[in-house]
Design an enzyme around this catalytic site. Structure first.
Site, short mmCIF file in Angstrom:
data_model
loop_
_atom_site.label_atom_id
_atom_site.label_comp_id
_atom_site.label_asym_id
_atom_site.label_seq_id
_atom_site.Cartn_x
_atom_site.Cartn_y
_atom_site.Cartn_z
N ASP A 35 0.86 -1.18 0.00
CA ASP A 35 0.00 0.00 0.00
C ASP A 35 0.89 1.23 0.00
OD1 ASP A 35 -2.45 -1.37 0.02
OD2 ASP A 35 -2.46 -1.52 2.20
N ASP A 95 -6.93 -1.56 -4.64
CA ASP A 95 -8.02 -1.19 -3.73
C ASP A 95 -9.00 -0.24 -4.41
OD1 ASP A 95 -6.69 -2.69 -1.77
OD2 ASP A 95 -5.66 -0.93 -0.97
#
Length: 164
Positions: A118, A140
């Site tokens: 991330d 995401d």
């Protein structure tokens, strides 16, 4: 283009964008070495290794947890692919393709690194206090946009054609 091909193309594009950004940030830009990189007053690039699922839930479950998450994800991807093959609208097909591409992108991370990469962090300062959103990635975003597309298609989209 057939709906299935459109869905597959959407999944491939989402997957390619996700993996390309992660590889570039890890090995080209060397985000790990740079730490937090301010991009705007409300957005930073920051490396976060997510060993859990969404929002870091179930982090630290060890190798058994990782294997179980990957197995669940594989079953979910197959189920979504079957749904996509049977889909009757372009929007649902695109939405499912986005979800599949994002899920595969995060699964690749989990297999390659033992965690999901991330890197995007939005934040805002209010009354001298900084509020951060969760750190996320392109996969995401694809999953969230895909879910929104499915919700729109099922709640607001064109009504299904009735059988004669």
């Amino acid at each position: 283009m057939t709906p299935v091909r459109l869905g597959i193309l959407t999944a491939v594009i989402a997957l390619a964008l996700d993996q390309a950004t992660k590889l570039w940030l890890l090995y080209g830009f060397e985000l790990a070495r740079k730490g937090v990189v301010p991009v705007t007053s409300f957005f930073d690039l920051v490396l976060a290794w997510n060993t859990g699922i969404s929002y870091g839930w179930f982090a630290g479950q060890g190798p058994t947890g990782q294997i179980l998450m990957l197995a669940f994800k594989a079953v979910a991807i197959v189920a979504l692919a079957i749904w996509m093959a049977r889909s009757t609208t372009k929007l649902a097909t695109i939405g499912l393709g986005l979800i599949i591409g994002g899920a595969i992108g995060n699964a690749i991370d989990r297999l390659a690194y033992g965690a999901v990469v991330d890197f995007a962090l939005f934040h805002v300062e209010i009354a001298g206090k900084t509020y951060n959103w969760y750190v996320f990635n392109i996969a995401d975003v694809a999953i969230v946009v895909g879910v929104v597309a499915l919700l729109y298609d099922s709640l607001i989209g064109a009504p299904a054609v009735k059988a004669p």
